[in-house]
Design a protein around this motif. Structure first.
Motif, PDB file in Angstrom:
ATOM      1  N   ARG A 121       0.841  -1.208   0.000  1.00 50.98           N
ATOM      2  CA  ARG A 121       0.000   0.000   0.000  1.00 50.98           C
ATOM      3  C   ARG A 121       0.878   1.260   0.000  1.00 50.98           C
ATOM      4  O   ARG A 121       0.628   2.214  -0.749  1.00 50.98           O
ATOM      5  CB  ARG A 121      -0.915  -0.029   1.220  1.00 50.98           C
ATOM      6  CG  ARG A 121      -2.040   0.941   1.113  1.00 50.98           C
ATOM      7  CD  ARG A 121      -3.055   0.760   2.207  1.00 50.98           C
ATOM      8  NE  ARG A 121      -4.092  -0.179   1.882  1.00 50.98           N
ATOM      9  CZ  ARG A 121      -4.671  -1.002   2.756  1.00 50.98           C
ATOM     10  NH1 ARG A 121      -4.255  -1.036   4.006  1.00 50.98           N
ATOM     11  NH2 ARG A 121      -5.632  -1.807   2.390  1.00 50.98           N
ATOM     12  N   ALA A 122       1.931   1.201   0.786  1.00 46.71           N
ATOM     13  CA  ALA A 122       2.846   2.357   0.843  1.00 46.71           C
ATOM     14  C   ALA A 122       3.488   2.591  -0.528  1.00 46.71           C
ATOM     15  O   ALA A 122       3.632   3.740  -0.972  1.00 46.71           O
ATOM     16  CB  ALA A 122       3.916   2.110   1.906  1.00 46.71           C
ATOM     17  N   GLU A 137       1.097   4.314  -2.903  1.00 42.02           N
ATOM     18  CA  GLU A 137       1.002   5.754  -2.634  1.00 42.02           C
ATOM     19  C   GLU A 137       2.248   6.479  -3.130  1.00 42.02           C
ATOM     20  O   GLU A 137       2.167   7.478  -3.831  1.00 42.02           O
ATOM     21  CB  GLU A 137       0.859   6.011  -1.122  1.00 42.02           C
ATOM     22  CG  GLU A 137      -0.335   5.346  -0.456  1.00 42.02           C
ATOM     23  CD  GLU A 137      -1.672   5.949  -0.894  1.00 42.02           C
ATOM     24  OE1 GLU A 137      -1.673   7.092  -1.374  1.00 42.02           O
ATOM     25  OE2 GLU A 137      -2.700   5.252  -0.768  1.00 42.02           O
ATOM     26  N   LYS A 138       3.401   5.889  -2.764  1.00 44.09           N
ATOM     27  CA  LYS A 138       4.673   6.553  -3.073  1.00 44.09           C
ATOM     28  C   LYS A 138       4.874   6.714  -4.577  1.00 44.09           C
ATOM     29  O   LYS A 138       5.385   7.720  -5.052  1.00 44.09           O
ATOM     30  CB  LYS A 138       5.812   5.714  -2.486  1.00 44.09           C
ATOM     31  CG  LYS A 138       7.033   6.501  -2.110  1.00 44.09           C
ATOM     32  CD  LYS A 138       7.977   5.701  -1.215  1.00 44.09           C
ATOM     33  CE  LYS A 138       8.495   4.451  -1.893  1.00 44.09           C
ATOM     34  NZ  LYS A 138       9.284   3.586  -1.041  1.00 44.09           N
ATOM     35  N   ASN A 179       2.453   6.650  -6.790  1.00 41.45           N
ATOM     36  CA  ASN A 179       1.220   7.191  -7.362  1.00 41.45           C
ATOM     37  C   ASN A 179       0.563   6.259  -8.378  1.00 41.45           C
ATOM     38  O   ASN A 179       0.315   6.624  -9.527  1.00 41.45           O
ATOM     39  CB  ASN A 179       1.486   8.550  -8.007  1.00 41.45           C
ATOM     40  CG  ASN A 179       0.358   9.481  -7.632  1.00 41.45           C
ATOM     41  OD1 ASN A 179      -0.803   9.076  -7.632  1.00 41.45           O
ATOM     42  ND2 ASN A 179       0.685  10.705  -7.274  1.00 41.45           N
ATOM     43  N   GLU A 220      -2.572   3.518  -9.480  1.00 42.52           N
ATOM     44  CA  GLU A 220      -3.988   3.248  -9.251  1.00 42.52           C
ATOM     45  C   GLU A 220      -4.179   1.829  -8.726  1.00 42.52           C
ATOM     46  O   GLU A 220      -5.195   1.510  -8.120  1.00 42.52           O
ATOM     47  CB  GLU A 220      -4.799   3.398 -10.549  1.00 42.52           C
ATOM     48  CG  GLU A 220      -5.173   4.810 -10.880  1.00 42.52           C
ATOM     49  CD  GLU A 220      -4.000   5.631 -11.360  1.00 42.52           C
ATOM     50  OE1 GLU A 220      -3.131   5.054 -12.049  1.00 42.52           O
ATOM     51  OE2 GLU A 220      -3.930   6.832 -11.032  1.00 42.52           O
ATOM     52  N   ARG A 239      -6.547   2.000  -5.189  1.00 41.18           N
ATOM     53  CA  ARG A 239      -6.494   3.246  -4.415  1.00 41.18           C
ATOM     54  C   ARG A 239      -7.736   3.490  -3.560  1.00 41.18           C
ATOM     55  O   ARG A 239      -7.713   4.262  -2.627  1.00 41.18           O
ATOM     56  CB  ARG A 239      -6.292   4.431  -5.363  1.00 41.18           C
ATOM     57  CG  ARG A 239      -4.890   4.565  -5.880  1.00 41.18           C
ATOM     58  CD  ARG A 239      -3.889   4.889  -4.772  1.00 41.18           C
ATOM     59  NE  ARG A 239      -3.809   6.315  -4.527  1.00 41.18           N
ATOM     60  CZ  ARG A 239      -3.024   7.130  -5.202  1.00 41.18           C
ATOM     61  NH1 ARG A 239      -2.264   6.670  -6.159  1.00 41.18           N
ATOM     62  NH2 ARG A 239      -3.007   8.406  -4.925  1.00 41.18           N
ATOM     63  N   ILE A 255      -1.714  12.153  -3.355  1.00 41.51           N
ATOM     64  CA  ILE A 255      -2.173  10.934  -2.718  1.00 41.51           C
ATOM     65  C   ILE A 255      -3.679  11.009  -2.509  1.00 41.51           C
ATOM     66  O   ILE A 255      -4.225  12.068  -2.209  1.00 41.51           O
ATOM     67  CB  ILE A 255      -1.435  10.764  -1.377  1.00 41.51           C
ATOM     68  CG1 ILE A 255       0.033  10.481  -1.690  1.00 41.51           C
ATOM     69  CG2 ILE A 255      -2.027   9.662  -0.518  1.00 41.51           C
ATOM     70  CD1 ILE A 255       0.941  10.558  -0.506  1.00 41.51           C
ATOM     71  N   GLY A 256      -4.317   9.882  -2.659  1.00 34.07           N
ATOM     72  CA  GLY A 256      -5.733   9.807  -2.328  1.00 34.07           C
ATOM     73  C   GLY A 256      -6.652  10.167  -3.482  1.00 34.07           C
ATOM     74  O   GLY A 256      -7.833  10.348  -3.289  1.00 34.07           O
TER      75      GLY A 256
END
Ligand code: CTP
Length: 419
Positions: free
Chosen positions: A340-341, A344-345, A347, A349, A375, A413-414
């Motif tokens: 998961r990290a 995010e890192k 970017n 999907e 995501r 992020i997000g």
């Protein structure tokens, strides 16, 4: 249904050439892939092999005579022709090619070909003088004009004893073309997909490199299945133990640096990037032109290689392409949190978490056990399956993410991608 050939009705026309022995194998391979195969044979074909062989393999009595097509209601040639998803003729002799090119309907194969609107895929096989004859070449051009896909022939040893053009393409190659033809209008037919595969190599000297255990099988499966669904596919690959699939644009990129350059070049024409390659994180600071003596090897200094996906994330900001980026994660500890990290890192999907510790999954084998994270927080663990099945599942989810929305890249992020 993960295989494009499964549940498809395929007509296999077999004409009288010595390459017919390969048609038996082709028939068997099609059946093994789940296709419903109906064989049609010319009289000449029956001089080489009895219909019994094809009947036993396909599970249907072959059509061996034009008049048989008109007997009973079940397999009239019109019914068979209309039911077909694909008509393969292998081997195709010069004689039947001439009849097809002229639109004749004097035998079960030619009559059915004329009645069918299914795509036609032919694998010619003949003696090389026959192949090179202007009459055969003219018939070939006509068949192509009429929309047929022609596979082969190949150069090699011929039954006549000579060497030249005329050998029928191998069953595996014909099967690959069958998949391509069937997938042409598939669900990814307006998408450009770039897949990276294999392991990078960082050179120490002319004979040594730093590499990894990646076989390229997962990336090749992704490229093949995306192709089967009609996508225009680029396969950017490092070292692999398997050949790239037919029908995709293949670009070799051996070092991490090469992979970065090629992937960035392809970004403007990439809707979906899937980074399945095992890209080196370190490389020797210096690469030597001559083979290092063993004493010198003790002092090899390493430096970081570029992170391809991080660079992609930066370029997306300006380009708005690719619309969707998928990474892989090989983790051995805290696997979900680490994956998961990483998502995010970098970017992404979607990230596909590989189980690299089990002997039946991950590196080098034909099966894989993956967990797919997206995501929106979804985490889905798939059971052990064939890598092509894994690829099918990944692409299915990619379609879900792309479907019903315009995925303009939203920075940071997000960014929420509805599933
Ligand atoms: N990747 C990349 N560039 C690199 C290394 C990896 O783009 N230099 C990509 C891989 O293709 C994969 C994803 O990043 O899709 C994650 O790779 P992985 O090796 O699991 O992670 P790393 O980023 O190398 O991080 P770490 O080794 O610290 O786990």
């Amino acid at each position: 249904m993960t295989n494009i050939l499964s549940e498809k009705t395929i007509l296999l026309g077999v004409t009288g050439g010595i390459a017919i022995y390969k048609a038996v194998d082709l028939c068997s391979k099609l059946v093994q892939q789940g296709a419903d195969v109906h064989v049609l044979m010319t009289h000449a074909a029956q001089k080489f092999i009895t219909p019994l062989t094809f009947g036993a393999i396909s599970g249907h009595p072959p059509v061996t005579d034009l008049w048989q097509l008109y007997e009973g209601e079940q397999i009239g040639h019109v019914t068979l022709a209309h039911r077909a998803d694909l008509f393969i003729i292998a081997p195709l002799t010069a004689h039947t090619m001439a009849r097809l090119a002229q639109g004749m309907a004097d035998g079960p194969i030619t009559a059915t070909a004329l009645s069918s609107r299914a795509p036609l895929l032919v694998a010619p096989a003949m003696e090389h003088n026959m192949w090179e004859h202007p009459a055969t070449q003219a018939n070939l051009s006509r068949l192509k004009e009429l929309g047929a896909t022609v596979v082969g022939p190949e150069r090699g040893h011929l039954a006549s004893g000579g060497v030249g053009m005329g050998r029928m393409a191998e069953p595996f190659t014909i099967l690959e073309y069958a998949r391509i033809v069937l997938g042409r209008e598939g669900p990814l037919s307006n998408l450009r997909v770039t897949v990276t595969a294999g392991g990078t190599r960082e050179w120490v000297d002319p004979v040594r490199f730093m590499g990894n255990r990646s076989s390229g099988k997962m990336g090749v499966a992704l490229a093949r299945v995306a192709r089967d669904q009609g996508a225009k596919v680029n396969l950017v690959h490092g070292a692999m133990t398997v050949p790239p699939p037919i029908g995709v644009n293949v670009i070799e990129a051996i070092r991490a640096e090469d992979m970065l350059r090629v992937v960035l070049d392809l970004l403007p024409e990439t809707d979906v990037l899937i980074s399945a390659a095992a890209i080196a994180d370190f490389r020797p600071v210096a690469t030597y032109d001559t083979k290092l003596k063993k004493e010198a090897g003790q002092g090899i200094q390493l430096e970081r290689t570029p992170d391809v996906l991080k660079a992609v994330a930066e370029h997306r900001r300006k380009l708005g392409m690719p619309r969707l980026v998928v990474g892989f994660a090989a983790e051995t500890t805290d696997i979900i949190a680490n994956a998961r990290a990483k998502m995010e890192k970098k970017n992404l999907e979607m990230i596909v978490l590989n189980d690299v510790t089990a002997p039946d999954a991950g590196f080098g084998v034909d099966t894989n056990r993956v967990t797919i994270l997206t995501r929106d927080g979804a985490v889905e663990s798939l059971p052990l399956m064939d890598k092509e099945e894994v690829a099918f599942n990944i692409l299915h989810r990619i379609r879900g993410l792309l479907g019903g929305q315009s995925i303009g890249w939203s920075p940071g992020i997000g960014s929420v991608i509805p599933s």
